[in-house]
Every structure is written in structure tokens, then in C-alpha cells.
Design an enzyme around this catalytic site. Structure first.
Site: not given
Length: 377
Positions: A269, A353, A355
Site C-alpha cells: 500500500c 493488502h 495480509e
């Protein structure tokens, strides 16, 4: 007793609803998130610093709040807007109500407005400055305050959320890690590598990913100099997510430029944007940004489409991309750059993202890819 609250936008639009959470008045950029779940992770994501977040899903709060699903110590966003606040919560992990959590952390929130109307306005006009208040209920006054409030462009919001000193990530065996181990992520399988995370407002699920792969994780403030990072003998350096405009962060551009070629780099990001800026690219502000857990991204190397979690209002300008960078991923909603890779150095970044937390797990492989690069040295 119903508490009246109002949201005023800089274009003169005013929404009247019911206040919950804390009382007071706050300003911020009004944006929207299309996720159906994950409101606690959204509340505690430091990337939302300076923003008033509107949830498009109509009922929020139905599974309550717990002390596990947090992405930072405290919420970072300016304010919170929902169509309906669920006053009854039911989940075996729940420890309290959404409204009580917001009140505890001083977050002003608004419910009972037509969020479809608000989101449509943002999509048509772009993200706007706004004022959310339970104290001043005069429309003209609020609109004037909204017009005079600061925007995000040119502001360094990272300094408001990054840590003040370096620290080691506590790789406690929490519920998330236990789940990853059950899926086969053996914490000792790959030996111990030292991953240094430049924290610009990092979500906690990122160091959890690194720790679950057997790494030692050292977290340093985002303004740490390159020579101080190299003194830590990193096997790889991670560039974290974070809030706001990446262009004013000259200190980060300089550090990353000095690290390229000296250690493997991986950015997510804001970290992806900063890596691109350090290589000579430019960024621009999106009309209303990408925020949600349902954003399609194309991996140009494999041809596979990933459903991703995203949260950003800026993107890398393709026409400014230097020859040393190649595009690896694209956002399929608007064709903007969703990932780049350095052609010569071991450095890559993605706009989305991987994660998740919350969101789909389609992009988890990126952590394995970085792990492979780190292992090769």
C-alpha cells in the site's frame, strides 16, 4: 434518549442522524468502505488517519468487539458512519458493544442516515472534506467548517501514527498464528531471518505473517535512516502501509532509495507507493479511492485474478513509471497499477493488502515470495 448528530460536506450537503459512540465534533475526509465484515479491523487500521469512514453494508456491530481482532493499539480514524448500528451483538468471541468501544476511544459516530445517498455523492463528486458533530447542529456553521478544514494532500499523517522507537515484534501465540500453524506455516521451518519493518502506520497482521514464517521481526519508525536500518543487519526490509499522501514523506523516499540494491525490499500500500516514488515515479489522488475487501486484481505474471483487501486514496501514476520498474499487478475496476517490481534490484510492492485481516487470503503468496527472496540473500 436519542442524540442528534450531523454530517456536513464541503459541497453544502448535510445529513442528520443519530449520534453514538463519543460526543464531540471532528473533521476529516469522508470516504466509504464496501466490506461486509471487519469493522473492528477497519476502525484500528492506522491508514484511516484523518478520515471519516462510511460503511456501505447496512448493519454494523452485530458481532460486537473483541480484544483479538485489532490492527493497532487504538482506533486511528477520525469518525465512523453506518446505516444502522446493531445494538444487540452475538458472537462467542465478543467482549463488548461497538458503541461502547467507540465511546471508550473517543470516536464520534453517526447512524440512521441514508448511506447509499452519501456513497453515491462521494462516487459522483469524489471524496470530500466533512464535519461530524453532536454539538454544533447549525447547518450553515457546519458547512463553513467543512470548507475550511484541511484536506489530505500535502499533509504528513504518518508522523501521527508511526511508533516513536524501534521494538521487536512480540510473536505471541495468538489465535491467528495458531490458525496459520494449522494450515502448515511452521514457525521454525525456514530458520530465523531478520525482517526489519519500516512502520508508517503498520497493521499488526503484517508482522504476524512474518513471525509465523519463523522470522525475527524488528519494527522501526518510518523516519529511520538507511544507515541505522543497515546496522540492524536485515535479511530484508518491509515497507508498511500507512495514511495519507505519500509525496510529502521526503525522509522515506530518501531512505528507501538508499536501501535499494543493498537489501531485499517489499512494500504494501503506502510502502508500494513510497518504493515507486524512491525510484522516480509520481503518485496522484484517486477520485474516491479503493476501500473494501472485494477488489479484483490481476497478477500479470500468472494471469490469475485475486480478490483483495484495499485501503488507499492515492495511486502510482503509470505515465511517470521509470524504466527500472515493471508493472506486476493491475486493479481490474479501473486499470490502475496494483503492483510493481524493480527490474534489477530485489524490490517489489503491491497496492493491495495481502495480509487481509479482514478479507480474502488470495494474495498470501506474496509473503512466501518475499520469504524466498530473503532466504536466497
Amino acid at each position: 434518549m436519542t442524540r442528534i448528530a450531523k454530517l456536513a460536506l464541503e459541497d453544502g450537503t448535510v445529513y442528520t442522524g443519530e449520534g453514538f459512540g463519543a460526543e464531540g465534533e471532528i473533521y476529516g475526509e469522508v470516504v466509504f468502505n464496501t466490506s461486509m465484515t471487519g469493522y473492528q479491523e477497519i476502525l484500528t487500521d492506522p491508514s484511516y488517519r484523518g478520515q471519516i469512514v462510511t460503511m456501505t453494508y447496512p448493519e454494523i456491530g452485530n458481532y460486537g468487539i473483541n480484544s483479538i481482532d485489532v490492527e493497532h493499539e487504538t482506533p486511528s480514524l477520525a469518525g465512523f458512519i453506518v446505516r444502522e448500528e446493531s445494538r444487540i451483538f452475538s458472537n462467542y468471541r465478543a467482549e463488548g458493544a461497538l458503541s461502547a468501544y467507540l465511546e471508550q476511544h473517543g470516536i464520534v459516530a453517526l447512524a440512521g442516515i441514508d448511506t447509499r445517498s452519501l456513497v453515491r455523492r462521494i462516487r459522483e463528486m469524489g471524496a470530500m472534506r466533512g464535519i461530524l458533530s453532536t454539538s454544533d447542529l447549525d447547518d450553515a456553521s457546519l458547512v463553513e467548517k467543512a470548507k475550511n478544514s484541511p484536506g489530505l494532500v500535502g499533509r504528513d499523517l504518518v508522523r501521527e501514527v508511526m511508533p516513536s522507537e524501534a521494538r521487536q515484534w512480540d510473536s505471541r501465540l495468538d489465535e491467528w498464528t495458531a490458525t496459520e500453524i494449522a494450515r502448515g506455516a511452521n514457525p521454525t521451518a525456514n530458520g530465523s531471518a531478520n525482517i526489519v519493518c519500516m512502520d508508517f502506520g503498520m497493521k499488526w497482521n503484517i508482522p504476524r505473517h512474518f513471525a509465523s514464517r519463523g522470522n525475527q521481526v524488528t519494527v522501526v519508525p518510518g523516519d529511520t535512516r538507511a544507515d541505522d536500518i543497515l546496522k540492524l543487519n536485515p535479511d530484508g526490509v518491509f515497507l508498511s502501509n500507512g495514511p495519507g499522501d505519500p509525496e510529502p514523506l521526503d525522509y522515506a523516499h530518501k531512505t528507501i532509495a538508499e536501501l535499494i540494491g543493498k537489501t531485499p525490499l517489499f512494500g504494501i500500500c503506502l510502502g508500494h507507493q513510497l518504493l515507486s516514488l524512491a525510484c522516480g515515479a509520481k503518485t496522484f489522488k484517486l477520485k474516491f479511492g479503493h476501500r473494501g475487501a472485494n477488489q479484483p486484481v490481476l497478477d500479470l505474471q500468472t494471469g490469475k485474478v485475486e480478490i483483495t483487501t484495499q485501503n488507499h486514496g492515492f495511486a502510482v501514476e503509470e505515465s511517470s513509471l521509470p524504466d527500472c520498474l515493471e508493472i506486476t499487478h493491475r486493479n481490474l475496476n479501473d486499470d490502475t497499477i496494483a503492483g510493481v517490481r524493480h527490474r534489477e534490484a530485489k524490490a517489489f510492492g503491491v497496492q493491495h493488502h495481502p495480509e487481509a485481516s479482514s478479507g480474502p487470503h488470495d494474495s498470501h503468496y506474496l509473503f512466501d515470495r518475499f520469504q524466498s527472496v530473503v532466504a536466497k540473500g
